[in-house]
Design an enzyme around this catalytic site. Structure first.
Site, PDB file in Angstrom:
ATOM      1  N   GLU A 118      -0.576   0.609  -5.402  1.00  0.00           N
ATOM      2  CA  GLU A 118      -1.781   1.452  -5.432  1.00  0.00           C
ATOM      3  C   GLU A 118      -1.417   2.931  -5.425  1.00  0.00           C
ATOM      4  OE1 GLU A 118      -5.359  -1.299  -3.641  1.00  0.00           O
ATOM      5  OE2 GLU A 118      -4.312  -0.004  -2.217  1.00  0.00           O
ATOM      6  N   GLU A 140      -4.931  -7.443  -6.940  1.00  0.00           N
ATOM      7  CA  GLU A 140      -5.511  -7.527  -5.599  1.00  0.00           C
ATOM      8  C   GLU A 140      -7.016  -7.662  -5.713  1.00  0.00           C
ATOM      9  OE1 GLU A 140      -4.523  -4.671  -2.617  1.00  0.00           O
ATOM     10  OE2 GLU A 140      -2.412  -4.527  -3.228  1.00  0.00           O
TER      11      GLU A 140
END
Length: 351
Positions: free
Chosen positions: A177, A284
């Site tokens: 991320e 995710e």
């Protein structure tokens, strides 16, 4: 007479061989089974699992029988395991572990059950995400040139240990991320040229282990097309090398029901695949464990959105820590019940 017998025997042998050859040529060619080219990845990130087991947590099936958590996941359609790896983690139950050695052990275990493997490099000693990208303590005083070497060596070292153990991951994430970059401040996305160099070192180390491993670059907010265009335009302009665009999708964290953003997710997936000619993947995803039906429906919708990407460029969907039951982890977006059994929300992966 002896010479005649030898010649006759030789001719007879040739006739037998020709006959066998003719018979063999009439048989169909043997069928060689190969793995499915476009097998959709249905995954679970299970970085907490080894510690859950170490603390005595038990996992159960619907019939109350105790089972291996990985088997429970596999029975619900999961075919891929994602594992994070930290550089020098602490022994904290929730925010530690995930060392090279622990990652290798779990990867071997999943691999031996026929699961596909994704490795997620955080390049930190603990969580790295949009709000924090802290350098490992051992790298804190290193120059930028040293950091590039650190990224290469750490990536290569972990993947070499996996290879030695008999596991070649199908995917490797370089950073976790990272819309704001990684290894702050040196690899901040405000200095994208340096971020690109760090990402490329991870790519090069991965390909040095096995060129067939697909390298993922991963950012959050998968429904935010403007964010993705900004980041991956910059990646293109700075020569970042990668194979797959990975995204997170958590409607819970943006205080929205998935129905308000699922179309944006699908449009972004398709745009990324066509704009950059890359494969895409939701690496995710998660929903509130107390809202079983909503989470199930959200997963069905996300899987459909990824499968709707043209030309088989939508590779799969990975649930983040489904086994991380709330009483053990404190995590709201798990997919497990307090009785140690999988949530029915995971049945979305069966279809």
């Amino acid at each position: 007479m002896k010479k005649t017998l030898i010649n006759f025997s030789f001719i007879f042998l040739l006739l037998i061989l020709n006959s066998c050859s003719a018979q063999d040529s009439s048989k169909p060619e043997p069928i060689i089974l190969t793995p499915t080219e476009n097998l959709f990845a249905k995954g679970a990130d299970v970085g907490w699992l080894s510690q859950m087991e170490a603390t005595g947590y038990k996992f159960y099936d619907a019939d109350d029988s105790q089972k291996d958590c990985l088997q429970l996941l596999k029975d619900r359609g999961i075919n891929t395991i994602r594992l994070r790896v930290w550089v020098n983690p602490s022994n904290d139950k929730v925010s530690g572990h995930c060392s090279k050695e622990e990652t290798v052990d779990m990867a071997v275990r999943a691999h031996n059950m026929g699961m596909r493997i994704m490795i997620d490099f955080h390049y930190s000693d603990s969580w790295a995400d949009p709000g924090k990208q802290n350098k490992p303590a051992a790298w804190a005083s290193h120059s930028f040139e040293e950091l590039k070497t650190d990224v290469y060596n750490h990536t290569y070292d972990v993947l070499r240990a996996l290879k030695t153990a008999g596991v070649t991951p199908e995917w490797v994430q370089i950073g976790n991320e990272i819309p704001g970059g990684m290894l702050w401040p040196d690899g901040s996305s405000s200095n994208f040229g340096q971020l690109a160099q760090l990402l490329n070192k991870g790519y090069e180390a991965t390909k040095a282990i096995n060129s067939s491993i697909k390298v993922i670059v991963h950012i959050d907010r998968g429904n935010d097309n403007a964010l993705f265009r900004w980041f991956f335009d910059a990646a293109k302009n700075n020569g970042v090398k990668y194979d797959v665009i990975g995204m997170s999708y958590y409607p819970y964290w943006i205080k929205s029901d998935y129905t308000a953003t699922i179309a944006d997710l699908e449009n972004n997936l398709k745009d990324m695949a066509s704009r950059y000619n890359k494969e895409v993947m939701v690496v995710e995803v998660g929903g509130d464990y107390t809202l079983v039906d909503n989470t199930y429906n959200m997963l069905v919708a996300v899987i459909k959105a990824v499968k709707n990407v043209p030309n088989n460029k939508g590779l799969g969907v990975v649930y983040w820590e489904p086994e991380g039951e709330k009483s053990w982890s404190g995590y709201q977006l798990n997919a497990w019940q307090s009785n140690g059994k999988p949530s029915l929300a995971l049945d979305a992966f069966k279809n």
